[in-house]
Write a protein that holds these residues in place. Structure first.
Motif, PDB file in Angstrom:
ATOM      1  N   PHE A   1      16.048  -4.498  14.685  1.00 29.81           N
ATOM      2  CA  PHE A   1      16.881  -3.819  13.689  1.00 29.81           C
ATOM      3  C   PHE A   1      16.251  -2.482  13.260  1.00 29.81           C
ATOM      4  CE2 PHE A   1      17.906  -8.291  13.082  1.00 29.81           C
ATOM      5  CZ  PHE A   1      19.278  -8.294  12.860  1.00 29.81           C
ATOM      6  N   PRO A   2      17.068  -1.497  12.925  1.00 25.98           N
ATOM      7  CA  PRO A   2      16.554  -0.293  12.272  1.00 25.98           C
ATOM      8  C   PRO A   2      16.562  -0.461  10.748  1.00 25.98           C
ATOM      9  CG  PRO A   2      18.858   0.007  12.773  1.00 25.98           C
ATOM     10  CD  PRO A   2      18.499  -1.380  13.264  1.00 25.98           C
ATOM     11  N   SER A   3      16.871  -1.629  10.280  1.00 18.93           N
ATOM     12  CA  SER A   3      17.107  -1.894   8.862  1.00 18.93           C
ATOM     13  C   SER A   3      16.316  -3.117   8.402  1.00 18.93           C
ATOM     14  CB  SER A   3      18.604  -2.147   8.656  1.00 18.93           C
ATOM     15  OG  SER A   3      19.034  -3.252   9.457  1.00 18.93           O
ATOM     16  N   PRO A   4      16.062  -3.198   7.079  1.00 13.62           N
ATOM     17  CA  PRO A   4      16.491  -2.292   6.000  1.00 13.62           C
ATOM     18  C   PRO A   4      15.541  -1.122   5.743  1.00 13.62           C
ATOM     19  CG  PRO A   4      15.454  -4.224   5.064  1.00 13.62           C
ATOM     20  CD  PRO A   4      15.472  -4.449   6.544  1.00 13.62           C
ATOM     21  N   HIS A   5      14.869  -0.652   6.788  1.00 11.84           N
ATOM     22  CA  HIS A   5      14.027   0.557   6.715  1.00 11.84           C
ATOM     23  C   HIS A   5      14.854   1.738   6.195  1.00 11.84           C
ATOM     24  CE1 HIS A   5      11.716   4.024   8.200  1.00 11.84           C
ATOM     25  NE2 HIS A   5      10.710   3.210   8.504  1.00 11.84           N
ATOM     26  N   ALA A   6      14.188   2.631   5.455  1.00 13.20           N
ATOM     27  CA  ALA A   6      14.848   3.861   5.022  1.00 13.20           C
ATOM     28  C   ALA A   6      15.218   4.715   6.234  1.00 13.20           C
ATOM     29  CB  ALA A   6      13.934   4.643   4.091  1.00 13.20           C
ATOM     30  N   PRO A   7      16.306   5.440   6.204  1.00 12.64           N
ATOM     31  CA  PRO A   7      17.194   5.638   5.073  1.00 12.64           C
ATOM     32  C   PRO A   7      18.023   4.395   4.748  1.00 12.64           C
ATOM     33  CG  PRO A   7      18.122   6.689   7.023  1.00 12.64           C
ATOM     34  CD  PRO A   7      16.761   6.205   7.406  1.00 12.64           C
ATOM     35  N   ILE A   8      18.143   4.141   3.462  1.00 17.78           N
ATOM     36  CA  ILE A   8      18.889   2.970   2.990  1.00 17.78           C
ATOM     37  C   ILE A   8      20.362   3.346   2.940  1.00 17.78           C
ATOM     38  CG2 ILE A   8      19.178   1.376   1.045  1.00 17.78           C
ATOM     39  CD1 ILE A   8      16.150   1.957   0.444  1.00 17.78           C
ATOM     40  N   ILE A   9      21.100   2.928   3.954  1.00 18.08           N
ATOM     41  CA  ILE A   9      22.472   3.418   4.158  1.00 18.08           C
ATOM     42  C   ILE A   9      23.434   2.272   4.481  1.00 18.08           C
ATOM     43  CG2 ILE A   9      21.987   5.822   4.756  1.00 18.08           C
ATOM     44  CD1 ILE A   9      21.798   5.006   7.689  1.00 18.08           C
ATOM     45  N   PRO A  10      23.692   1.398   3.503  1.00 29.30           N
ATOM     46  CA  PRO A  10      24.685   0.359   3.756  1.00 29.30           C
ATOM     47  C   PRO A  10      26.070   0.983   3.935  1.00 29.30           C
ATOM     48  CG  PRO A  10      24.130   0.432   1.428  1.00 29.30           C
ATOM     49  CD  PRO A  10      23.171   1.345   2.132  1.00 29.30           C
ATOM     50  N   ASN A  11      26.840   0.461   4.876  1.00 28.25           N
ATOM     51  CA  ASN A  11      28.204   0.938   5.058  1.00 28.25           C
ATOM     52  C   ASN A  11      29.098   0.461   3.924  1.00 28.25           C
ATOM     53  OD1 ASN A  11      28.625   2.513   7.677  1.00 28.25           O
ATOM     54  ND2 ASN A  11      27.319   0.821   8.360  1.00 28.25           N
ATOM     55  N   ASP A  12      30.238   1.126   3.761  1.00 26.82           N
ATOM     56  CA  ASP A  12      31.088   0.918   2.589  1.00 26.82           C
ATOM     57  C   ASP A  12      31.452  -0.540   2.357  1.00 26.82           C
ATOM     58  OD1 ASP A  12      31.019   3.604   2.122  1.00 26.82           O
ATOM     59  OD2 ASP A  12      32.985   4.037   3.000  1.00 26.82           O
ATOM     60  N   GLU A  13      31.735  -1.271   3.444  1.00 24.18           N
ATOM     61  CA  GLU A  13      32.187  -2.648   3.267  1.00 24.18           C
ATOM     62  C   GLU A  13      31.096  -3.588   2.765  1.00 24.18           C
ATOM     63  OE1 GLU A  13      31.868  -2.165   7.867  1.00 24.18           O
ATOM     64  OE2 GLU A  13      32.075  -0.882   6.085  1.00 24.18           O
ATOM     65  N   TYR A  14      29.853  -3.104   2.732  1.00 23.68           N
ATOM     66  CA  TYR A  14      28.755  -3.947   2.264  1.00 23.68           C
ATOM     67  C   TYR A  14      28.216  -3.507   0.908  1.00 23.68           C
ATOM     68  CZ  TYR A  14      28.992  -5.414   7.095  1.00 23.68           C
ATOM     69  OH  TYR A  14      29.430  -5.883   8.296  1.00 23.68           O
ATOM     70  N   ARG A  15      28.723  -2.437   0.383  1.00 21.83           N
ATOM     71  CA  ARG A  15      28.226  -1.928  -0.900  1.00 21.83           C
ATOM     72  C   ARG A  15      28.688  -2.829  -2.050  1.00 21.83           C
ATOM     73  NH1 ARG A  15      28.109   4.685  -0.743  1.00 21.83           N
ATOM     74  NH2 ARG A  15      27.023   4.841   1.245  1.00 21.83           N
ATOM     75  N   GLY A  16      27.765  -3.066  -2.961  1.00 20.52           N
ATOM     76  CA  GLY A  16      28.077  -3.901  -4.115  1.00 20.52           C
ATOM     77  C   GLY A  16      28.062  -5.391  -3.818  1.00 20.52           C
ATOM     78  N   LYS A  17      27.598  -5.771  -2.633  1.00 18.47           N
ATOM     79  CA  LYS A  17      27.618  -7.187  -2.251  1.00 18.47           C
ATOM     80  C   LYS A  17      26.364  -7.939  -2.706  1.00 18.47           C
ATOM     81  CE  LYS A  17      31.529  -6.797  -0.030  1.00 18.47           C
ATOM     82  NZ  LYS A  17      32.763  -7.424  -0.540  1.00 18.47           N
ATOM     83  N   SER A  18      25.371  -7.217  -3.201  1.00 18.68           N
ATOM     84  CA  SER A  18      24.163  -7.852  -3.714  1.00 18.68           C
ATOM     85  C   SER A  18      23.983  -7.466  -5.177  1.00 18.68           C
ATOM     86  CB  SER A  18      22.935  -7.398  -2.917  1.00 18.68           C
ATOM     87  OG  SER A  18      22.534  -6.092  -3.308  1.00 18.68           O
ATOM     88  N   GLU A  19      22.963  -8.039  -5.788  1.00 22.48           N
ATOM     89  CA  GLU A  19      22.606  -7.677  -7.156  1.00 22.48           C
ATOM     90  C   GLU A  19      21.270  -6.944  -7.176  1.00 22.48           C
ATOM     91  OE1 GLU A  19      22.653 -11.217  -9.501  1.00 22.48           O
ATOM     92  OE2 GLU A  19      24.788 -11.612  -9.139  1.00 22.48           O
TER      93      GLU A  19
ATOM     94  N   PRO B   1      21.532  -0.674  -3.621  1.00 21.95           N
ATOM     95  CA  PRO B   1      21.818  -0.294  -2.232  1.00 21.95           C
ATOM     96  C   PRO B   1      20.910  -0.977  -1.207  1.00 21.95           C
ATOM     97  CG  PRO B   1      21.896   1.630  -3.640  1.00 21.95           C
ATOM     98  CD  PRO B   1      21.373   0.514  -4.484  1.00 21.95           C
ATOM     99  N   TYR B   2      19.630  -1.138  -1.547  1.00 25.92           N
ATOM    100  CA  TYR B   2      18.734  -1.828  -0.611  1.00 25.92           C
ATOM    101  C   TYR B   2      19.209  -3.255  -0.381  1.00 25.92           C
ATOM    102  CZ  TYR B   2      14.606  -4.250   1.183  1.00 25.92           C
ATOM    103  OH  TYR B   2      13.756  -5.027   1.924  1.00 25.92           O
ATOM    104  N   GLY B   3      19.539  -3.939  -1.452  1.00 20.49           N
ATOM    105  CA  GLY B   3      20.043  -5.300  -1.322  1.00 20.49           C
ATOM    106  C   GLY B   3      21.297  -5.352  -0.473  1.00 20.49           C
ATOM    107  N   ASP B   4      22.165  -4.356  -0.639  1.00 14.31           N
ATOM    108  CA  ASP B   4      23.385  -4.284   0.169  1.00 14.31           C
ATOM    109  C   ASP B   4      23.050  -4.058   1.641  1.00 14.31           C
ATOM    110  OD1 ASP B   4      24.614  -4.463  -2.300  1.00 14.31           O
ATOM    111  OD2 ASP B   4      25.136  -2.332  -2.397  1.00 14.31           O
ATOM    112  N   PHE B   5      21.996  -3.272   1.890  1.00 12.92           N
ATOM    113  CA  PHE B   5      21.582  -2.982   3.268  1.00 12.92           C
ATOM    114  C   PHE B   5      20.989  -4.236   3.928  1.00 12.92           C
ATOM    115  CE2 PHE B   5      19.247   0.379   6.050  1.00 12.92           C
ATOM    116  CZ  PHE B   5      20.332   0.420   6.927  1.00 12.92           C
ATOM    117  N   VAL B   6      20.248  -5.009   3.146  1.00 13.03           N
ATOM    118  CA  VAL B   6      19.753  -6.288   3.657  1.00 13.03           C
ATOM    119  C   VAL B   6      20.934  -7.206   3.965  1.00 13.03           C
ATOM    120  CG1 VAL B   6      18.447  -8.381   3.088  1.00 13.03           C
ATOM    121  CG2 VAL B   6      17.526  -6.133   2.479  1.00 13.03           C
ATOM    122  N   PHE B   7      21.943  -7.187   3.101  1.00  7.46           N
ATOM    123  CA  PHE B   7      23.140  -8.001   3.318  1.00  7.46           C
ATOM    124  C   PHE B   7      23.849  -7.580   4.602  1.00  7.46           C
ATOM    125  CE2 PHE B   7      27.741  -8.753   2.543  1.00  7.46           C
ATOM    126  CZ  PHE B   7      27.718 -10.146   2.477  1.00  7.46           C
ATOM    127  N   GLU B   8      23.921  -6.267   4.866  1.00  5.13           N
ATOM    128  CA  GLU B   8      24.523  -5.791   6.111  1.00  5.13           C
ATOM    129  C   GLU B   8      23.670  -6.205   7.310  1.00  5.13           C
ATOM    130  OE1 GLU B   8      26.296  -1.759   8.254  1.00  5.13           O
ATOM    131  OE2 GLU B   8      25.387  -1.607   6.261  1.00  5.13           O
TER     132      GLU B   8
END
Length: 506
Positions: free
Chosen positions: A259-277, A280-287
Motif C-alpha cells: 500500500f502507499p497508505s496511510p503514508h502522507a500525503p493523507i488523501i482519502p477519496n470523497d467516499e471515505y471522508r467522515g467515515k472515522s472519528e 482525515p488520517y482515520g478516513d485514509f486508514v478506512f480507505e
C-alpha cells in the motif's frame, strides 16, 4: 501413443502438486500504527472491518515487529529475511539505486524457484537503475526558496522509452505495477520495467487542492501531465484484483501488495471522508481497509481463499502527525506503545501483524510471542519445501510452533534486534528490551505529551525495560540491572558483528 499418455500423467501430477502448494498474499501497509487496527485496539476510532475480519479468520500477533522504524529498510528485511542494518539504514531517495545485490535471496526468487507465479503491486521504494535511462549532460533544476531550495531532475533528463531496470523484475517478480513511491518522483505508473506514460512536467503542489491533514510531502521532479495522487491507491487495488483474476488453479501464486497508505500525503477519496472519528488520517486508514477488502474479495471470487496464506502487516509505526491527532480526536495510533515512526521506542516498529492460514491457523487466535517480519522467509520456505542455506534469510525463524498453537517453554526467538539509524540499536530478549543509546527517540516528542504520559529524562548511557510489566516504557532499569545490560549488550555485539540471528545461520 505411450508418450502422449506419459505426458498426460505427468501434467496431471504437476497440476496436483501445484494445487497442493498454498498461494501467498502479503498486504503491506505504509506508516500504520499498531493501535490503528480495530482488532488490536478496542479504543480505536477508526473502523477497519475487512482487516478485523481477516484477524478473526487467522492469528493476530500482539508483539509483531518490522525490522526498522522507516520504510525502505523494513521492506528489504521482509523480502530477504535478513535485518536491514547488515546492509544499510536509510531510505532510497528519489532516483536512488537498488539496495539489492545480484545474489540476494528474496521471497520472490524463492517462490519462483518452486514454480510460483509472482507479482509485486504498489510501493516499491527499494531502488532502480535510473542511470540506464538517464541522458547525459542534462542540467537539473533548482526549485523552492531559501533553505528549501533543492535540485531536481527535469523530465527531459531521462529517455522514458528505455526500460527501467534494477527493480522488482530483477528480484524474482514476474510482474510489477506501481508508482514507485507516492511522494517521490517520477510521478507516473510503472508496469513491469516500463513507464506507462512518460512524465512531461514538473511536480508542483500548487496544482492540487489543499491537503486535508499534514502536508503533500512531494519531492520535486518529473510528473505525468494531469497526474492525480488521489487515484494511486484505488488504481493499485484494481491492478491487484485484475492480476488475481488471471491466476489459475494449477499454478500457485505469490502476490506482494504494498500500500502507499496511510503514508502522507493523507488523501482519502470523497467516499471515505467522515467515515472515522479520527479525522482525515482515520478516513485514509478506512480507505486502506476497503482496498484490502477488495483484494481479499478477489481471492474469494477466484476460488483461492481456502488455499491462500494471507499476511497483513505494516512497514513501521505512524507518522508524527499522530501527536496532533491525539490532541484533536483522542486517538493514539501506537496503541499502548511509546513512540512513532523512526523511533526505536516500541511504537516505531511494533505494528499490526496478522496471518491467516486456512487449515493450519486457528481463526480468531492471538499470540503474544515476539515475532518479526524477517520470520516470513523461513516460515514460508518450510511450507513450500525450500531449503534455506546458512547464508540465506539469516535472521529468519520458522514460526511453525507458534502458528500451530504449541505451548512454548521459552521464547521462539533467542533475541530480536530493532534499529532505524546507526546511532541507536535495541535488543529484545524475552520480556526485556535494551536500547543501546540515551533515548529511543528520533523525532522529538512534544512536552505536553511527555507530561501527560509521565515521561521524563533518564540520564543513563542506555535504557532497559521489562515490557511485560512496563509496555509503555516508563521505568528505566538500566542502572539497577547491570548484569542484564552486560549480557544483552554482548549478544547485540555478536549480531552486529555478523552472526545470524536464526538457528539455520549459526
Amino acid at each position: 501413443m505411450k508418450k502422449s499418455i506419459l505426458y498426460a500423467v505427468l501434467a496431471c501430477a504437476c497440476a496436483t502438486f501445484a494445487a497442493d502448494k498454498p498461494n501467498v498474499l502479503i498486504l503491506y501497509a505504509d506508516d500504520m500504527g499498531f493501535g490503528d487496527l480495530g482488532a488490536n485496539n478496542p479504543d480505536s476510532k477508526i473502523p477497519t472491518p475487512n482487516l478485523d475480519q481477516l484477524a478473526s479468520e487467522g492469528m493476530r500477533f500482539t508483539d509483531g515487529h518490522s525490522s526498522s522504524g522507516i520504510c525502505t529498510p523494513s521492506r528489504f528485511a521482509l523480502l530477504t529475511g535478513q535485518h536491514h542494518w547488515r546492509r544499510f539504514h536509510g531510505i532510497v531517495n528519489a532516483f536512488g539505486e537498488s539496495v539489492f545485490e545480484p545474489d540476494d535471496f528474496t521471497l520472490a526468487k524463492m517462490f519462483k524457484s518452486k514454480g510460483y507465479s509472482t507479482a509485486a503491486v504498489g510501493k516499491w521504494h527499494l531502488g532502480w537503475d535510473w542511470n540506464a535511462s538517464k541522458r547525459e549532460n542534462v542540467p537539473s533544476e533548482t526549485v523552492g526558496e531559501g533553505k528549501k531550495k533543492k535540485k531536481a531532475f527535469k523530465p527531459e533528463a531521462f529517455d522514458w522509452s528505455k526500460p527501467v531496470t534494477g527493480g522488482p523484475l530483477d528480484q524474482g517478480f514476474d510482474y510489477y505495477f506501481g508508482d514507485g513511491t507516492i511522494n517521490f518522483p517520477p510521478y507516473c505508473f510503472i508496469e513491469n520495467d516500463r513507464v506507462v506514460e512518460a512524465p512531461s512536467v514538473m511536480m508542483d503542489t500548487k496544482l492540487f487542492k489543499k491537503i486535508p491533514e499534514g502536508s503533500w510531502e512531494f519531492r520535486p521532479g518529473p510528473m505525468v501531465d494531469g497526474w492525480d495522487p488521489y487515484q494511486v491507491l484505488p488504481s493499485l487495488a484494481d491492478k491487484a484484483v485484475a492480476w488475481i483474476g488471471k491466476q489459475k488453479k494449477d499454478q500457485p501464486f505469490f502476490l506482494y501488495f504494498a500500500f502507499p497508505s496511510p503514508h502522507a500525503p493523507i488523501i482519502p477519496n470523497d467516499e471515505y471522508r467522515g467515515k472515522s472519528e479520527a479525522g482525515p488520517y482515520g478516513d485514509f486508514v478506512f480507505e486502506t481497509d476497503a482496498m484490502a477488502g477488495k483484494i481479499l474479495q478477489a481471492l474469494e471470487q477466484g476460488g483461492f481463499s481456502d488455499n491462500t496464506i494471507v499476511v497483513f502487516t505494516a512497514d513501521n509505526g505512524p507518522e508524527k502527525y499522530a501527536y496532533e491527532r491525539l490532541q484533536k480526536y483522542g486517538h493514539w495510533s501506537s496503541g499502548k506503545q511509546r513512540g512513532l515512526k523512526r523511533d526505536v521506542w516500541e511504537g516505531g516498529h511494533r505494528v499490526p501483524f496478522v496471518i491467516k492460514w486456512p487449515g493450519r491457523v486457528q481463526g480468531g487466535s492471538t499470540s503474544s510471542e515476539t515475532v518479526s517480519q524477517v520470520d516470513l522467509a523461513a516460515t514460508l520456505a518450510a511450507e513450500i519445501g525450500y531449503d534455506l542455506t546458512a547464508k540465506e534469510a539469516i535472521d529468519s525463524y520458522d514460526l511453525a510452533p507458534v502458528l500451530d498453537g504449541k505451548e512454548l517453554k521459552q521464547p521462539l526467538r533467542e533475541a530480536t534486534v530493532q534499529n532505524t539509524y546507526d546511532s541507536a540499536f535495541a535488543l529484545r530478549k524475552g520480556d526485556w528490551m535494551l536500547i543501546d543509546a540515551k533515548s529511543g527517540e528520533h523525532s522529538k516528542s512534544p512536552g505536553w505529551f511527555n507530561e501527560a504520559r509521565g515521561y521524563g529524562k533518564d540520564g543513563t548511557p542506555g535504557l532497559l525495560y521489562n515490557l511485560a510489566k512496563d509496555p509503555a516504557q516508563h521505568e528505566n532499569l538500566y542502572a539497577s540491572h547491570p548484569e542484564k545490560v552486560a549480557q544483552m549488550k554482548a549478544l547485540l555485539e555478536r549480531y552486529k558483528g555478523g552472526e545470524g540471528c536464526a538457528p539455520h545461520a549459526k
